[in-house]
Design a protein around this motif. Structure first.
Motif, short mmCIF file in Angstrom:
data_model
loop_
_atom_site.label_atom_id
_atom_site.label_comp_id
_atom_site.label_asym_id
_atom_site.label_seq_id
_atom_site.Cartn_x
_atom_site.Cartn_y
_atom_site.Cartn_z
N SER A 187 0.84 -1.19 0.00
CA SER A 187 0.00 0.00 0.00
C SER A 187 0.88 1.25 0.00
O SER A 187 2.03 1.22 0.47
CB SER A 187 -0.95 0.00 1.20
N VAL A 188 0.35 2.33 -0.52
CA VAL A 188 1.09 3.57 -0.71
C VAL A 188 1.63 4.13 0.60
O VAL A 188 2.71 4.71 0.63
CB VAL A 188 0.21 4.62 -1.44
N ASP A 189 0.93 3.93 1.70
CA ASP A 189 1.33 4.52 2.98
C ASP A 189 2.32 3.66 3.77
O ASP A 189 2.64 3.97 4.92
CB ASP A 189 0.10 4.83 3.83
N THR A 190 2.85 2.60 3.18
CA THR A 190 3.81 1.74 3.86
C THR A 190 5.11 2.50 4.11
O THR A 190 5.60 3.20 3.23
CB THR A 190 4.10 0.47 3.02
N ALA A 191 5.66 2.34 5.30
CA ALA A 191 6.92 3.00 5.66
C ALA A 191 8.04 2.54 4.73
O ALA A 191 8.06 1.41 4.27
CB ALA A 191 7.29 2.69 7.10
N SER A 192 8.98 3.44 4.47
CA SER A 192 10.11 3.13 3.59
C SER A 192 11.20 2.43 4.40
O SER A 192 12.14 3.04 4.89
CB SER A 192 10.66 4.42 2.97
N VAL A 193 11.03 1.12 4.55
CA VAL A 193 11.98 0.30 5.28
C VAL A 193 12.31 -0.93 4.43
O VAL A 193 11.63 -1.22 3.45
CB VAL A 193 11.42 -0.17 6.65
N ALA A 194 13.34 -1.65 4.84
CA ALA A 194 13.68 -2.89 4.15
C ALA A 194 12.50 -3.85 4.21
O ALA A 194 11.75 -3.85 5.19
CB ALA A 194 14.90 -3.52 4.80
N SER A 195 12.33 -4.66 3.18
CA SER A 195 11.18 -5.57 3.10
C SER A 195 11.02 -6.44 4.33
O SER A 195 9.91 -6.68 4.79
CB SER A 195 11.29 -6.47 1.87
N HIS A 196 12.13 -6.93 4.89
CA HIS A 196 12.03 -7.82 6.05
C HIS A 196 11.52 -7.10 7.30
O HIS A 196 11.15 -7.74 8.27
CB HIS A 196 13.36 -8.53 6.32
N LEU A 197 11.49 -5.76 7.26
CA LEU A 197 10.97 -4.99 8.39
C LEU A 197 9.54 -4.51 8.15
O LEU A 197 8.90 -4.00 9.07
CB LEU A 197 11.87 -3.77 8.66
N MET A 211 18.16 -9.37 3.32
CA MET A 211 18.84 -8.30 4.03
C MET A 211 18.66 -8.36 5.54
O MET A 211 19.19 -7.52 6.25
CB MET A 211 18.40 -6.95 3.46
N SER A 212 17.94 -9.37 6.03
CA SER A 212 17.78 -9.51 7.48
C SER A 212 19.02 -10.10 8.13
O SER A 212 19.13 -10.11 9.35
CB SER A 212 16.55 -10.38 7.79
N THR A 213 19.96 -10.61 7.33
CA THR A 213 21.22 -11.16 7.85
C THR A 213 22.37 -10.43 7.16
O THR A 213 22.99 -10.96 6.23
CB THR A 213 21.31 -12.68 7.59
N PRO A 214 22.67 -9.20 7.59
CA PRO A 214 23.63 -8.34 6.88
C PRO A 214 25.02 -8.95 6.65
O PRO A 214 25.57 -8.85 5.57
CB PRO A 214 23.72 -7.09 7.75
N LYS A 215 25.59 -9.57 7.67
CA LYS A 215 26.94 -10.13 7.53
C LYS A 215 26.95 -11.27 6.52
O LYS A 215 27.80 -11.31 5.63
CB LYS A 215 27.46 -10.59 8.90
N LEU A 216 26.01 -12.20 6.65
CA LEU A 216 25.92 -13.32 5.71
C LEU A 216 25.66 -12.82 4.30
O LEU A 216 26.26 -13.31 3.34
CB LEU A 216 24.82 -14.30 6.15
N LEU A 217 24.79 -11.84 4.17
CA LEU A 217 24.48 -11.30 2.85
C LEU A 217 25.73 -10.67 2.22
O LEU A 217 26.05 -10.94 1.06
CB LEU A 217 23.36 -10.26 2.93
N ALA A 218 26.45 -9.86 2.98
CA ALA A 218 27.66 -9.21 2.46
C ALA A 218 28.70 -10.26 2.05
O ALA A 218 29.33 -10.13 0.99
CB ALA A 218 28.23 -8.26 3.50
N GLU A 219 28.86 -11.28 2.87
CA GLU A 219 29.83 -12.34 2.55
C GLU A 219 29.42 -13.10 1.29
O GLU A 219 30.26 -13.44 0.45
CB GLU A 219 29.97 -13.30 3.73
N THR A 220 28.13 -13.36 1.15
CA THR A 220 27.63 -14.06 -0.04
C THR A 220 27.78 -13.19 -1.28
O THR A 220 28.17 -13.68 -2.34
CB THR A 220 26.15 -14.48 0.17
N ASP A 221 27.50 -11.90 -1.13
CA ASP A 221 27.70 -10.96 -2.25
C ASP A 221 29.15 -10.95 -2.69
O ASP A 221 29.46 -10.98 -3.89
CB ASP A 221 27.28 -9.54 -1.85
N LYS A 222 30.07 -10.90 -1.73
CA LYS A 222 31.50 -10.88 -2.04
C LYS A 222 31.92 -12.17 -2.76
O LYS A 222 32.67 -12.13 -3.74
CB LYS A 222 32.31 -10.68 -0.76
N LEU A 223 31.42 -13.30 -2.29
CA LEU A 223 31.71 -14.59 -2.93
C LEU A 223 31.24 -14.57 -4.38
O LEU A 223 31.97 -15.00 -5.29
CB LEU A 223 31.05 -15.73 -2.16
N MET A 224 30.03 -14.06 -4.60
CA MET A 224 29.50 -13.99 -5.96
C MET A 224 30.36 -13.07 -6.83
O MET A 224 30.70 -13.43 -7.96
CB MET A 224 28.05 -13.47 -5.96
#
Length: 182
Positions: A58-68, A142-155
């Motif tokens: 919905s249009v009034d949804t707060a601008s936060v990461a999807s997992h939040l 994006m709910s697991t920032p460290k794991l995500l960053a490490e996986t991004d770097k691996l890719m």
């Protein structure tokens, strides 16, 4: 070489997908009154760019990461768009413009400070963000920032033409569920 593929496939996708884009846009007018979702995201070298997607909340949804965000914010049409990944189609424009790649780390918001810190340490912002990649097909959000960053770097470190096409094929055939919503 991969940038050439990005330009060719995003232009082709926008051209071939235009009828779908048009239908989803019109249906989105009835769903939320505002079918496009524009949001500032962190791009290559941490420069801001405006991400374009079809609106799924919905249009009034707060601008936060999807997992939040609350799952109650997702519209019925939005749930369908997310499930089919059609909400991502407008990002082909971001790819064509050079803000993004088809394959790369998903672009985050500027308020995701922990993720920005983890990605900065690993040099993840040295490349264009992408629509899909290793983290997405492995359901790492994006709910697991460290794991995500490490996986991004691996890719990033192992990205080849074969891997590029593998991630795209896995995404198109349904691997990965996208960012989780509470």
């Amino acid at each position: 070489m991969l940038r050439i593929f990005d330009v060719i496939f995003s232009a082709l996708g926008l051209f071939v997908g235009f009828p779908i884009l048009l239908v989803v846009f019109v249906l989105g007018l009835f769903d939320t009154g505002s079918p496009l979702f524009l949001q500032k995201r962190v791009g290559r070298n941490q420069r801001p760019f405006t991400l374009v997607k079809f609106r799924t909340m919905s249009v009034d949804t707060a601008s936060v990461a999807s997992h939040l965000a609350s799952a109650a914010s997702i519209t019925k049409m939005g749930a369908f768009l997310r499930k089919t990944k059609l909400d991502e189609l407008p990002q082909l424009w971001n790819v064509l413009k050079g803000d993004m790649s088809l394959v790369g780390p998903r672009p985050n918001l500027f308020n995701q400070e922990e993720l920005i810190s983890e990605r900065s340490k690993l040099g993840v912002y040295d490349v264009r963000p992408g629509i899909t990649g290793l983290a997405q097909v492995q359901n790492i959000d994006m709910s697991t920032p460290k794991l995500l960053a490490e996986t991004d770097k691996l890719m990033i470190d192992s990205l080849s033409v074969k891997a590029y096409f593998t991630y795209i094929l896995q995404t198109v055939t349904g691997s990965g569920s996208g960012d989780a919503v509470n």
